[in-house]
Scaffold this active site. Structure first.
Site, PDB file in Angstrom:
ATOM      1  N   HIS A 167       0.839  -1.199   0.000  1.00 42.86           N
ATOM      2  CA  HIS A 167       0.000   0.000   0.000  1.00 42.86           C
ATOM      3  C   HIS A 167       0.871   1.244   0.000  1.00 42.86           C
ATOM      4  CE1 HIS A 167      -2.310   3.170   2.355  1.00 42.86           C
ATOM      5  NE2 HIS A 167      -2.991   3.036   1.237  1.00 42.86           N
ATOM      6  N   SER A 168       0.595   2.165  -0.907  1.00 46.03           N
ATOM      7  CA  SER A 168       1.245   3.467  -0.924  1.00 46.03           C
ATOM      8  C   SER A 168       2.768   3.309  -0.955  1.00 46.03           C
ATOM      9  CB  SER A 168       0.773   4.274   0.286  1.00 46.03           C
ATOM     10  OG  SER A 168       1.101   5.629   0.158  1.00 46.03           O
ATOM     11  N   PHE A 169       3.479   3.762   0.092  1.00 49.87           N
ATOM     12  CA  PHE A 169       4.936   3.644   0.131  1.00 49.87           C
ATOM     13  C   PHE A 169       5.383   2.192   0.185  1.00 49.87           C
ATOM     14  CE2 PHE A 169       9.234   4.269   1.745  1.00 49.87           C
ATOM     15  CZ  PHE A 169       9.639   5.412   1.076  1.00 49.87           C
ATOM     16  N   LEU A 178      -1.322  -1.287  -4.155  1.00 49.17           N
ATOM     17  CA  LEU A 178      -2.547  -0.632  -3.713  1.00 49.17           C
ATOM     18  C   LEU A 178      -2.310   0.870  -3.571  1.00 49.17           C
ATOM     19  CD1 LEU A 178      -5.464  -0.609  -2.640  1.00 49.17           C
ATOM     20  CD2 LEU A 178      -4.540  -1.242  -0.393  1.00 49.17           C
ATOM     21  N   HIS A 205      -7.594   6.815   0.212  1.00 46.86           N
ATOM     22  CA  HIS A 205      -6.266   6.204   0.117  1.00 46.86           C
ATOM     23  C   HIS A 205      -6.085   5.051   1.107  1.00 46.86           C
ATOM     24  CE1 HIS A 205      -2.057   6.046  -0.918  1.00 46.86           C
ATOM     25  NE2 HIS A 205      -1.662   6.350   0.315  1.00 46.86           N
TER      26      HIS A 205
END
Length: 266
Positions: A105-107, A129, A247
């Site tokens: 997810h994200s980073f 994601l 997010h």
């Protein structure tokens, strides 16, 4: 991106969503999921999705990366993307995992790209994601808008002498529910700046030609990641899916995300 890959992913996700939740997905073959969190978060953020996956008969691991969450006491200037990759590699090796659905997810997209390069034979499917996408040899700051980079460098210097990035409010991740906001706020921790300034050390292409899907969280869309999404859409071999939540989808839409994760990797 080829249209058939987009349609295939959406059709699979739609079929899973129509099955009616975790109980219905228990009929699918058991899978192994390794869920990697994003900046300022920890393995804790996956608890709702992990519970649902386990209830459906799947094996789930939610490691926390060095310096974050319950490992915040390890925060230091020496933490780089290489260490974030090693965090996940070590879990996979220690638990002797294979045929993994690896979700970032994200980073967390940085770490799963590193793992895909280091041990592709262990991975069944990669799921990015709402991830920040960084190519080999570049740093995350190379892939973010200049104004975002400047603001984050300034915040790191002012709050920790350049050691870490202070956690933003949960609203930055699209979290709006009052209880969810308090739950997330209590758990967010400063993020090691070195992981934003160090390069992603991979030899092959992002995803290492493994089966891979990018999931865009669309409501609201996280503006800082638009360049990453544009990059994915321009690459061959990627599947694309969307989920109508903010997010932090694992917090706000755990049922929908669980069904999608099972669907895209089936």
């Amino acid at each position: 991106m080829e249209r058939r890959e987009v349609l295939k992913t959406m059709a699979i996700a739609g079929l899973a969503a129509g099955a009616g939740g975790a109980a219905a997905t228990a009929q699918t073959t058991a899978q192994t999921f390794v869920l990697v969190h994003g900046a300022w978060h920890g393995g804790w953020c996956w608890s709702r999705v992990a519970d649902r996956l386990r209830a459906a008969g799947h094996q789930v691991f939610t490691p926390t990366q060095t310096g974050l969450g319950e490992r915040k006491h390890l925060l230091s200037k020496d933490i780089t993307l290489d260490i974030f990759t090693r965090d996940i590699v070590n879990v996979i090796e220690a638990e002797e995992l294979t045929n993994i659905v690896l979700v970032g997810h994200s980073f967390g997209g940085m770490a799963i790209s590193g793992v895909a390069d280091a041990m592709p034979e262990r991975i069944r499917h990669l799921v990015y994601l709402d991830s920040l996408m960084v190519e080999g040899g570049k740093s995350p700051f190379d892939s973010l808008p200049p104004d975002v980079v400047a603001a984050r460098r300034k915040a790191a210097e002012e709050t920790s002498g350049g050691l870490s990035l202070p956690a933003p409010p949960p609203s930055a991740f699209g979290v709006s529910d009052a209880k969810d906001t308090e739950w997330v706020k209590r758990r967010l921790t400063p993020h090691p700046l070195g992981t934003y300034t160090s390069a992603l050390n991979i030899k092959g292409p992002v995803g290492n030609n493994l089966p891979r899907t990018y999931i865009h969280c669309t409501n609201p869309s996280y503006a800082a990641l638009q360049a990453s999404r544009n990059w994915v859409k321009a690459q061959p071999g990627w599947r694309w899916a969307e989920i109508a939540t903010g997010h932090d989808a694992m917090v706000m839409a755990p049922d929908e995300l669980t069904r999608m994760l099972i669907g895209v990797s089936s």
